[in-house]
Structure formats: structure tokens, C-alpha cells
Design a protein around this motif. Structure first.
Motif, mmCIF file in Angstrom:
data_model
loop_
_atom_site.group_PDB
_atom_site.id
_atom_site.type_symbol
_atom_site.label_atom_id
_atom_site.label_comp_id
_atom_site.label_asym_id
_atom_site.label_seq_id
_atom_site.Cartn_x
_atom_site.Cartn_y
_atom_site.Cartn_z
ATOM 1 N N UNK A 1 15.265 0.069 7.708
ATOM 2 C CA UNK A 1 14.051 0.899 7.854
ATOM 3 C C UNK A 1 13.596 1.403 6.478
ATOM 4 N N UNK A 2 12.283 1.591 6.330
ATOM 5 C CA UNK A 2 11.722 2.154 5.094
ATOM 6 C C UNK A 2 10.629 3.156 5.454
ATOM 7 N N UNK A 3 10.458 4.150 4.596
ATOM 8 C CA UNK A 3 9.409 5.155 4.789
ATOM 9 C C UNK A 3 8.587 5.287 3.519
ATOM 10 N N UNK A 4 7.271 5.432 3.687
ATOM 11 C CA UNK A 4 6.389 5.584 2.523
ATOM 12 C C UNK A 4 5.137 6.360 2.883
ATOM 13 N N UNK A 5 4.259 6.480 1.902
ATOM 14 C CA UNK A 5 2.993 7.210 2.104
ATOM 15 C C UNK A 5 1.853 6.437 1.467
ATOM 16 N N UNK A 6 0.665 6.608 2.037
ATOM 17 C CA UNK A 6 -0.555 6.039 1.471
ATOM 18 C C UNK A 6 -1.586 7.159 1.404
ATOM 19 N N UNK A 7 -2.278 7.255 0.309
ATOM 20 C CA UNK A 7 -3.389 8.220 0.187
ATOM 21 C C UNK A 7 -4.663 7.408 0.042
ATOM 22 N N UNK A 8 -5.617 7.594 0.964
ATOM 23 C CA UNK A 8 -6.860 6.821 0.909
ATOM 24 C C UNK A 8 -8.071 7.745 0.934
ATOM 25 N N UNK A 9 -9.172 7.232 0.438
ATOM 26 C CA UNK A 9 -10.438 7.966 0.455
ATOM 27 C C UNK A 9 -11.217 7.474 1.668
ATOM 28 N N UNK A 35 8.860 26.019 3.818
ATOM 29 C CA UNK A 35 9.808 24.904 3.672
ATOM 30 C C UNK A 35 9.536 23.965 4.837
ATOM 31 N N UNK A 36 9.126 22.729 4.542
ATOM 32 C CA UNK A 36 8.679 21.815 5.598
ATOM 33 C C UNK A 36 9.324 20.436 5.449
ATOM 34 N N UNK A 37 9.449 19.763 6.572
ATOM 35 C CA UNK A 37 9.993 18.398 6.587
ATOM 36 C C UNK A 37 9.291 17.601 7.687
ATOM 37 N N UNK A 38 8.210 16.891 7.347
ATOM 38 C CA UNK A 38 7.587 16.769 6.018
ATOM 39 C C UNK A 38 6.465 17.796 5.860
ATOM 40 N N UNK A 67 3.960 6.376 6.510
ATOM 41 C CA UNK A 67 4.266 5.031 7.012
ATOM 42 C C UNK A 67 5.759 4.878 7.290
ATOM 43 N N UNK A 68 6.069 4.344 8.472
ATOM 44 C CA UNK A 68 7.464 4.068 8.833
ATOM 45 C C UNK A 68 7.576 2.599 9.229
ATOM 46 N N UNK A 69 8.515 1.879 8.592
ATOM 47 C CA UNK A 69 8.740 0.456 8.891
ATOM 48 C C UNK A 69 10.132 0.315 9.495
ATOM 49 N N UNK A 70 10.212 -0.365 10.648
ATOM 50 C CA UNK A 70 11.482 -0.495 11.356
ATOM 51 C C UNK A 70 11.702 -1.960 11.772
ATOM 52 N N UNK A 126 0.837 -1.210 0.000
ATOM 53 C CA UNK A 126 0.000 0.000 0.000
ATOM 54 C C UNK A 126 0.870 1.258 0.000
ATOM 55 N N UNK A 127 2.032 1.189 0.670
ATOM 56 C CA UNK A 127 2.931 2.351 0.804
ATOM 57 C C UNK A 127 3.968 2.425 -0.303
#
Length: 564
Positions: free
Chosen positions: A251-259, A349-352, A269-272, A240-241
């Protein structure tokens, strides 16, 4: 009906004419219930008071649903579609008499329909519509939904045993497309959004997967998931991410956009990797949960006035400080939303980038490719900005550019990690910024924290002993009348005693006297003393103000302001 009710409340001295007129005006634009609006504007403490008053007028009983535990078998005597359609719930059954809570006891049609369906004589009691709706969500909720989904997975999905090696990527690709598994992950995400959670934690331990939601800043445990599904569930979330399901060591980082309903919700999303499997944390960025109305953040009147005056300045720097999770981003977004007009160029300027705003140019900082806060700031100055927001001042270079921008006709917003407002001055000086530049460029510094609000449905007065009064430094003349409150815990607040959060703020405008102290190199203590002389409310005094007004509890005050 609303006008008659309002007039009765005024006549009884429950509200005044001004409050009624304000509520009726709001009702025209929102089409809400008068009772709900009176509670929202603070004219009445809670909707039960309105219901109790109306009950007396109609000569029927009123019921505080939050104070009683209902029998699910009695509740379900009324079919769910009827109960939800007409906002009615069965409370108890005495012989052949069914007592039902209803928002509109004048609706004879509904009462007759319930009498026909149940074969009972119906006795109505009045209760607020919003509280009935929450009770319906609790008692008509399908408690076995998670179990039934897991049973479906058991029937349809072959899962590798916990003691065996993890399945290969090809097997996982097939497993994560299984409908019951998809339904399970989706239902957990939907439930978290519905409950107003800010984060979902999936944690792998030796024998189980623990699921927790962060609600109002605190983690609350949810029903566990069998450990044998860990690989398939985590892989489903990775897909999904748009992450690599074969990578389990890094570690991995991702995003999900849902309705979700009518709105779009982003999940960060952060996976560790951990010793028993990967931990997944989903940050829920729900536009509905973002409060960007300055008047609803919890500012005292003078503090809000000072903050609004500062953000309306044509140039200068405004700093918001506090630890992670203290609401700094929400405050900055609220300020920018107030200033966002067609004739103003706003750049951030943003993070995130947590939320997107139409009319504001938002840049995602990416240090890995050289797009740092300082690099973004330098580029902004060539983009003809009026207002600049820098997510965080982390180093001298960023601080130096931000201050120069504030001195050359730009309004600059940023954040720092300091404990209180006065200590921010020395933090900037320690970064290598000359004190005269700090004093000349800074318009206002604000420190803030978030405290949980006591649940209004189970709010109770708490006994105050002398040790507590000493701890809080309550003056002798105030001790006899000093009161504190606490939430007892109820269905509405999941037994926590809290519902929602509010801010506590230490707002320090940089007056000529404080600027002079900054230039002279005065200590943090001297600057604080001068600010308090000029009317600044410290974080501790702001928290005590919320405590004495019954908004928050003692444990929250001590947790957020100890050492200040």
C-alpha cells in the motif's frame, strides 16, 4: 424588481414582512436572486413557488423543469452560448411554436433572438434561473467526452493486453505523459469535484475498471474505463501523488494539490494492491464543500444554544462522538472557526490535517516518528495555548493529558468513537480516568450522525402504515396528522431521491446533577435518563424530528439510529 416581487409575495400571504426584509438585507451583501435567498432562509419551500407566482402575475405559464424530461434534439435548437448567456432552454416544439423556459420572460431581446435563430414562434414559460442552469449542465453536457478521450488513447497510446505481464517502469513513465491519458484522469477528477463528491474509487476487477464517486455519503457508479488501461491510469495517479510507480505489492499513500477554478483542492490518495490490480481511492478535500457555519449544520435551536454556551466556556473539555464519516471533524472545525480571533491562541493535533485555517496552529500527528497525540499535547502546554483541539482520544495517556489541560484553564476539544453521548462517560472511565476527574473537567458531550436530505425537486409524500407508526413509537394522538416524505428520483439528484446531508445531534451538557451521577459511578442508562429529563434530545428523537419536518426519509432514520 426584487422589492416589487417581494411586496407581491407579502400581499399574497406567501411570506411575511420580516422574512422579506431579512431576504433583502442578504441580497445586498450577496447580490443573489430574491427567490434563491427566500428558499435559503426557509421562507419559501422552493424557487418554483416564486416562479409560479410571478407567472400568474405576468399571465404566462410556469414550468417545473425537474418534473419533465426534455428532448435533447429540441434543447439544442438554441445554441449553447445563447442558452447559457441568457439562462434559457428549449422545452418542446409544437408545429412552428417553440416553448422555452426562461428566468426573465420580460427580456424581449432574447425571445426575438431565439425566434430569428430557430425560425419558430417563441412561447415563454417562467422557471427559476438556478434550475435552468442545472438543466443546461445536463442537456448540453458532452455525453461522448469520455468515449472520445478513450478513442484518442486508443489511437495514440500502445497499451499492454490484460493477459500479458505489466509493462516495465520505463514504458509506464512514457505512457503516463501521453496527453489523452492525462486528459482522461484530469476529467474524472474535475467531474467528481463538480458533482460534489467526497471520494473517487478506481477499482480493478477481472475484466474492467470500475469508477465510483461517493456523493452525500453513498457510492454512485460512473461509466467504466476499459481494463487494458489499468496500469497506465494507476501509474498516472501515482506520479501525480509523488508515489513509486514500480511498487505494486505494498500500500502507498500520497497527496495531490490541484487548481480547480479559483480555488485549490487537495486530494488524499491511497493505493492498495488487490488480486486484479491496485485499487486507488482519492479523498477530495474541497474548501467549497466544507460547511463551517454553526447555524447550517442542522442543530435544533436548544441543542445549538447549549453547544454554543459550552464552547464559549473559558476552560473545560468538549467531546464530539460518533463513527467515522459522521461529521465530527466538520463540527470541530465549525467551533474553532467561531472561536478564531486575534486574541486567542488555538492549537490542533490532527491525523490527518484535512483543511488549513488561517490563524489556527495545526500540527500533523506522525506516530511513526514519535509525534503522537499525547506527545503533541504535551508540547502544546508549553506553547501558551488558550484552546486545544486533539483529533482523537485513543489511549489513557492522551485522555489523561487532555483532562489535566481542561482542569488547568484550557478549553479542550476532542473526539471519541462511542455510540451516544452518555456512554462516552464510561468509555473514559474504562480508559483509567477517575470518575471525579471526568465529571469535573467535562463541559459537554455531543454524539452525532449524518443523514441524507430529501431532494426538494422530487420530494413526494409517502403513505404511512400502522406497522411503520408502531416501529417509530408515534403516540396515538399524533398518528392522524403524521406525514413522511421521500424523493422519487430526478435529474437533479441523479435518481437517488437525495441531495445534500444534514446532521442529527445528541447534545448533553454536564449539569451539576449529571456530574454528581458521574462521580457516584452511575450507569449509562441512569445518566441518559437524567439528561433526557433536562431536555436532551436523543439521536433517535433528533432523527424523527428531521423525518416529521420532511427533511429526511424513513430509511435514513432507520439506517443511522437503529439500535439506539
Amino acid at each position: 424588481m426584487s422589492i416589487e416581487l417581494g411586496k407581491m409575495l407579502v400581499k399574497a400571504g406567501k411570506i411575511n414582512e420580516e422574512q422579506l426584509n431579512k431576504a433583502l438585507e442578504l441580497q445586498k451583501s450577496t447580490n443573489g436572486k430574491l427567490g434563491e435567498i427566500l428558499v435559503r432562509i426557509g421562507a419559501i419551500e422552493d424557487e418554483n413557488i416564486v416562479s409560479e407566482f410571478v407567472g400568474k402575475q405576468l399571465n404566462i405559464g410556469a414550468l417545473r423543469l425537474t418534473d419533465v424530461e426534455l428532448n435533447p434534439d429540441i434543447v439544442k435548437l438554441i445554441p449553447q452560448d445563447i442558452a447559457r448567456r441568457f439562462n434559457v432552454i428549449a422545452v418542446s416544439k409544437i408545429g412552428k411554436t417553440l416553448i422555452v423556459a426562461i428566468a426573465d420572460p420580460n427580456n424581449i431581446y432574447v425571445l426575438d433572438a431565439i425566434k430569428f435563430i430557430t425560425g419558430c414562434t417563441v412561447q415563454p414559460v417562467i422557471s427559476p434561473e438556478s434550475i435552468i442552469q442545472k438543466a443546461l449542465d445536463i442537456y448540453y453536457e458532452d455525453k461522448s467526452a469520455l468515449d472520445s478521450i478513450i478513442k484518442e488513447i486508443d489511437d495514440e497510446l500502445e497499451v499492454v493486453d490484460t493477459n500479458e505481464e505489466l509493462p516495465e517502469e520505463l514504458d509506464l513513465q512514457k505512457a503516463v505523459q501521453d496527453k489523452p491519458l492525462v486528459k482522461l484522469v484530469d476529467s474524472i477528477i474535475a467531474d467528481a469535484i463538480k458533482k460534489g463528491a467526497s471520494d473517487i474509487h478506481f477499482e480493478c476487477y477481472e475484466k474492467r475498471i470500475r469508477v465510483r464517486y461517493r456523493i452525500d455519503g453513498s457510492l454512485q457508479e460512473r461509466p467504466p474505463i476499459p481494463f487494458k488501461y489499468r496500469a497506465a491510469i494507476i501509474s498516472r495517479m501515482k506520479i501525480m501523488s509523488d508515489l513509486d510507480i514500480s511498487e505494486r505489492r505494498l500500500p502507498q499513500d500520497g497527496r495531490i494539490k490541484i487548481k480547480f477554478g479559483e480555488r485549490t483542492v487537495d486530494l488524499r490518495v491511497s493505493v492498495l494492491p488487490t488480486i486484479f490490480g491496485e485499487k486507488v481511492v482519492m479523498r477530495i478535500l474541497d474548501p467549497k464543500s466544507l460547511m463551517v457555519d454553526m447555524t447550517k449544520l442542522g442543530f435544533p435551536e436548544l441543542s445549538l444554544k447549549n453547544f454554543m454556551k459550552a464552547i464559549e466556556s473559558p476552560y473545560g473539555m468538549i467531546l464530539v462522538t460518533g463513527p467515522t464519516g459522521s461529521g465530527k471533524t466538520t463540527t470541530l472545525y465549525s467551533a474553532l472557526k467561531t472561536l478564531n480571533k486575534p486574541d486567542v491562541n488555538i492549537m490542533t493535533a490532527e491525523d490527518p490535517v484535512e483543511f488549513n485555517f488561517d490563524g489556527i496552529n495545526q500540527v500533523l500527528v506522525r506516530s511513526d516518528i514519535g509525534l503522537t497525540f499525547a506527545a503533541a499535547l504535551r508540547s502544546f502546554l508549553r506553547q501558551d495555548p488558550d484552546i486545544i483541539m486533539v483529533g482523537e482520544i485513543r489511549d489513557q495517556e492522551t485522555a489523561d493529558i487532555a483532562i489535566k489541560a481542561a482542569l488547568t484553564g484550557h478549553l479542550v476539544f476532542s473526539t471519541l468513537h462511542t455510540n451516544d453521548a452518555p456512554s462516552t462517560i464510561n468509555r473514559l472511565i474504562d480508559m483509567g480516568i477517575p470518575s471525579y476527574l471526568v465529571g469535573a473537567s467535562t463541559r459537554l458531550i455531543m454524539a452525532q450522525r449524518m443523514v441524507r436530505k430529501i431532494c426538494t425537486f422530487c420530494k413526494r409524500e409517502e403513505r404511512v402504515d400502522e406497522d411503520t407508526l408502531d416501529l417509530l413509537n408515534i403516540p396515538p394522538e399524533q398518528r392522524k396528522t403524521f406525514k413522511m416524505y421521500k424523493g422519487a428520483g430526478c435529474n437533479e439528484c441523479n435518481g437517488t431521491g437525495y441531495s445534500g446531508r444534514t446532521g442529527i445531534f445528541e447534545v448533553m451538557p454536564i449539569s451539576p446533577a449529571i456530574e454528581k451521577l458521574i462521580v457516584q459511578g452511575a450507569s449509562t442508562m441512569e445518566i441518559r435518563e437524567q439528561a433526557v429529563k433536562e431536555g436532551m434530545m436523543t439521536l433517535r428523537s433528533a432523527a424523527l424530528d428531521k423525518l416529521t419536518n420532511g427533511i429526511t426519509a424513513l430509511e435514513e432514520v432507520l439506517a443511522e439510529t437503529s439500535g439506539l
